[in-house]
Each structure stands twice: as structure tokens, then as C-alpha cells.
Write a protein that holds these residues in place. Structure first.
Motif, PDB file in Angstrom:
ATOM      1  N   MET A  48      17.479  31.458   2.475  1.00  0.00           N
ATOM      2  CA  MET A  48      17.319  31.486   1.020  1.00  0.00           C
ATOM      3  C   MET A  48      18.418  30.687   0.332  1.00  0.00           C
ATOM      4  O   MET A  48      18.152  29.892  -0.579  1.00  0.00           O
ATOM      5  CB  MET A  48      17.322  32.929   0.521  1.00  0.00           C
ATOM      6  CG  MET A  48      16.135  33.756   0.999  1.00  0.00           C
ATOM      7  SD  MET A  48      16.305  35.501   0.579  1.00  0.00           S
ATOM      8  CE  MET A  48      16.212  35.429  -1.220  1.00  0.00           C
ATOM      9  N   GLU A  77      12.880  31.395  -3.858  1.00  0.00           N
ATOM     10  CA  GLU A  77      13.399  31.486  -2.486  1.00  0.00           C
ATOM     11  C   GLU A  77      12.876  32.705  -1.735  1.00  0.00           C
ATOM     12  O   GLU A  77      12.595  32.625  -0.535  1.00  0.00           O
ATOM     13  CB  GLU A  77      14.932  31.516  -2.509  1.00  0.00           C
ATOM     14  CG  GLU A  77      15.569  30.226  -2.972  1.00  0.00           C
ATOM     15  CD  GLU A  77      15.732  30.122  -4.472  1.00  0.00           C
ATOM     16  OE1 GLU A  77      16.279  29.110  -4.948  1.00  0.00           O
ATOM     17  OE2 GLU A  77      15.290  31.068  -5.186  1.00  0.00           O
ATOM     18  N   ALA A  78      12.741  33.844  -2.403  1.00  0.00           N
ATOM     19  CA  ALA A  78      12.238  35.040  -1.734  1.00  0.00           C
ATOM     20  C   ALA A  78      10.774  34.871  -1.362  1.00  0.00           C
ATOM     21  O   ALA A  78      10.341  35.224  -0.263  1.00  0.00           O
ATOM     22  CB  ALA A  78      12.416  36.267  -2.627  1.00  0.00           C
ATOM     23  N   ALA A 233      12.861  39.367  -1.270  1.00  0.00           N
ATOM     24  CA  ALA A 233      12.580  38.744   0.023  1.00  0.00           C
ATOM     25  C   ALA A 233      12.106  39.748   1.068  1.00  0.00           C
ATOM     26  O   ALA A 233      11.246  39.430   1.894  1.00  0.00           O
ATOM     27  CB  ALA A 233      13.829  38.017   0.533  1.00  0.00           C
ATOM     28  N   VAL A 291      18.078  35.290  -4.826  1.00  0.00           N
ATOM     29  CA  VAL A 291      19.243  35.029  -3.979  1.00  0.00           C
ATOM     30  C   VAL A 291      20.332  36.051  -4.269  1.00  0.00           C
ATOM     31  O   VAL A 291      20.948  36.618  -3.352  1.00  0.00           O
ATOM     32  CB  VAL A 291      19.764  33.591  -4.199  1.00  0.00           C
ATOM     33  CG1 VAL A 291      21.027  33.342  -3.388  1.00  0.00           C
ATOM     34  CG2 VAL A 291      18.690  32.577  -3.804  1.00  0.00           C
TER      35      VAL A 291
END
Length: 363
Positions: A48, A77-78, A233, A291
């Protein structure tokens, strides 16, 4: 004749949003907590953070004129790394143009991703052991391709899946429905992921469809649909892993909607999100930063600290620098090569034109 109460008939199926971590990185749903080792949790976070740094560096490289097309991924990102982390190397990835980070993590050398951004043909020359297609520019087309690849996996008797991504805007395309319908009819092993970041460029999701969720669109084609917090995530991984294993076992495709947000513009080709998104909206989503959320979780488990963050950031930047050295050392394309790459058997008239360019290039 009985009257039909359309107010009651037009009720959407209830869709639950799955979550493991809250905005502070605390576990709120231990039942969904994935069975990952400490090493795997750190690896997921590293991917990530790698993606966030790649986004920031790619933006700078684009502004410097050293990269071409780029679709920012910061904020997703997740959704991207969490889902890709649940897949296996033998699974087949069919990405959209915002899904380059997954493609790299699936096995594409970083320099080839950069060359693809620059429009260089070498960026489409993939390693033989990489089960993936180049990023799809045509919105939704990858859903049809995924159905075909998944059917091929089934016919070959493989216990793998084909997986693909699109944004919320992609769900308004015919290919989206056609791909899922075909895969559902043949129980092909496919995982269809919709990264709902709220906008198709500048068009809000609510102006694209009257559906209350995008996950419920699975109902029409007879496949399971699930919605997950796309800024978490661990939840994305858990849902995708379950979907991947269920589909690979021969049960057919699954549709996953991740609720996420892109912090930057749609692409770096002139889009200005300030024209259609409010600062207050962006501020609320920044509080959910995937993040930051994952880092807080790891810090609470004593698995991550500032020293590790700095060391990993330095390593990622070195990887990017090394990749750009290879990119900028790659010979420029020649016009004559475009003719040769376009045809298997070059027509005589075209060959004559190609020969003219070859003669000029030889001087």
C-alpha cells in the motif's frame, strides 16, 4: 384485477457494507478479520505504501515530461492492494487503466509499466509467466474479456480465477452487464471488482444509475454481489479472498463493490476535481485514508514504526529511480516499426511506405 403497488415492488435488495478496521485502525468486526500472519500484514502495508509513493512519483515524472498517460491511484490503495493480495500468481488479471499498481504487483516489471505510460510498444511485451492483459483503455471492455478468459480457465480444468476491475462509471457500460451475464450463465470463475470512487471523471455516481448500490447489480445476472469498505485493506482482502476461493471452487463469478475515493484528478490530462468536488467532501474522505488506517493498525500491534517507514520509502524510491534509468535507456520507437507491428503480413503498398521511413531512419 389486483393493483400492483410499484412503490413496494421497486425495493432494492439490502446490501451490507463489510468492514474490519475503523478510521482509527481499530478492529470493529473480529469475525471478518483475515487469517494473515504478522509478516503478511506488514507485506500488505508495504504494498500500500509502495503504491502511494508510486502515485506521487509518477505524478512528478508526468509533470516533468518523463511519463505519459497517468491515472492517479492515491486513496485507492486498500481497494487495489487489498484485493490483489488475495489473488494467486496463476490467476489472470485484466486491469483497467487505473490498475497499473496491481499489474506490477502481479508480476509486470516496473519499467514496462512506465514504458506503457509513454506509449512504447515494449511496455506491452509481457513475461511469459505473467497471466495478465495490458491495461484496458476502453471503459468496461475488460469485463467481456474477463468472461472469456474465465471460461477458458474452466475448460482447462484450472482451479484459478480471472479477475478484473472497473470504476463506478464502468457499470454504466453495456460490456459490464454482458461480461457478467455471460460468466454467470456458464459459471465461469471470475471475480468482477467495481472500485466505486464516487465519480466517473466528473459525473457523480448518483447521476449514473438509480440503483442504491452497485453491488446489487449482480442480482440481475444471478451472481452474488457484495459491498465492502474500500478504504479498509483488511476488509477488502477478506471479502476478495472469500470470493476468489468460492469462484475457483466452481461456483461461478462474484461481483465486489469497494467504496473508495481517489484523492487526485481522474487523470493528469486536464481534469480538475475542484470543479465538481467540494473541499468538505474531500476532507471527510481524507479522514478515511487507507494508508494511515492500516499504519495505525500495525503500530498498535508493534509491527511498524517511523524507522521502518523511512527505510521502506527510501527503498521504493530507489526502485523507481532504477526503473526510470531502464526506461530512458530504451531506444526510441521508429516510424517504420509501427507499420511492422500493425500487420502480420504487410501489404505491398504499406511495405513501400515502411521502406521509405526505414531509408530515412538509416541516414
Amino acid at each position: 384485477m389486483a393493483k400492483l403497488d410499484f412503490d413496494k415492488l421497486n425495493v432494492s435488495p439490502e446490501i451490507k457494507t463489510y468492514q474490519v478496521l475503523d478510521e482509527e485502525g481499530k478492529v470493529v468486526n473480529p469475525d471478518l478479520m483475515p487469517d494473515l500472519t504478522d509478516e503478511q500484514l506488514v507485506e500488505l502495508y508495504e504494498q500500500m505504501l509502495w503504491s502511494r509513493i508510486l502515485n506521487d512519483r509518477s505524478t512528478k515524472l508526468n509533470r516533468q515530461g518523463r511519463l505519459g498517460f497517468f491515472a492517479p491511484t492515491s486513496g485507492e490503495e486498500a481497494s487495489q492492494m487489498g484485493s490483489n493480495f488475495a489473488m494467486e500468481k496463476e490467476d489472470f488479471l485484466l486491469p483497467a487503466y487505473r490498475d497499473v499498481p496491481q499489474l506490477i504487483q502481479h508480476g509486470l516489471p516496473l519499467e514496462k509499466a512506465f514504458l506503457w505510460s509513454r506509449g512504447h510498444v515494449v511496455g506491452n511485451e509481457y513475461p511469459e509467466d505473467l497471466n495478465a492483459m495490458p491495461p484496458q483503455i476502453i471503459i468496461g471492455a475488460q469485463y467481456v474479456q474477463t468472461a472469456g478468459v474465465a471460461l477458458g480457465i474452466k475448460k482447462n480444468g484450472k482451479a484459478n480465477v480471472a479477475y478484473t476491475y472497473t470504476g463506478d462509471g464502468g457499470t454504466s457500460q453495456g460490456d459490464y452487464y454482458e461480461g457478467m451475464n455471460f460468466a454467470g450463465a456458464f459459471k465461469a470463475p471470475a471475480v468482477f471488482i467495481v472500485q466505486n470512487n464516487g465519480y466517473a471523471i466528473s459525473v457523480p455516481r448518483k447521476k449514473q444509475t438509480a440503483a442504491k448500490t452497485l453491488a446489487q447489480k449482480a442480482v440481475a445476472v444471478g451472481i452474488p454481489g457484495v459491498q465492502v469498505d474500500g478504504m479498509d485493506a483488511l476488509a477488502v482482502y477478506a471479502v476478495t479472498k472469500a470470493a476468489r476461493d468460492w469462484s475457483a471452487a466452481g461456483n461461478g463469478p462474484v461481483l465486489i463493490e469497494t467504496l473508495t475515493y481517489r484523492y487526485g484528478p481522474h487523470t493528469l490530462s486536464g481534469d480538475d476535481p475542484k470543479r465538481y468536488r467540494s473541499k468538505s467532501e474531500e476532507d471527510e474522505w481524507h479522514k478515511k485514508d487507507p494508508v494511515v488506517r492500516m499504519r495505525k493498525f500495525l503500530e498498535s500491534k508493534k509491527l511498524w514504526d517511523d524507522k521502518q517507514e523511512a527505510a521502506w520509502s527510501d527503498e521504493v524510491n530507489k526502485q523507481i529511480d532504477a526503473a526510470m534509468e531502464k526506461v530512458e535507456a530504451t531506444p526510441a520507437q521508429k516510424i517504420s516499426e509501427f507499420f511492422e507491428n500493425e500487420y502480420n503480413d504487410v501489404p505491398a503498398s504499406v511495405q513501400a511506405e515502411a521502406d521509405k521511413f526505414k531509408a530515412k531512419e538509416a541516414k
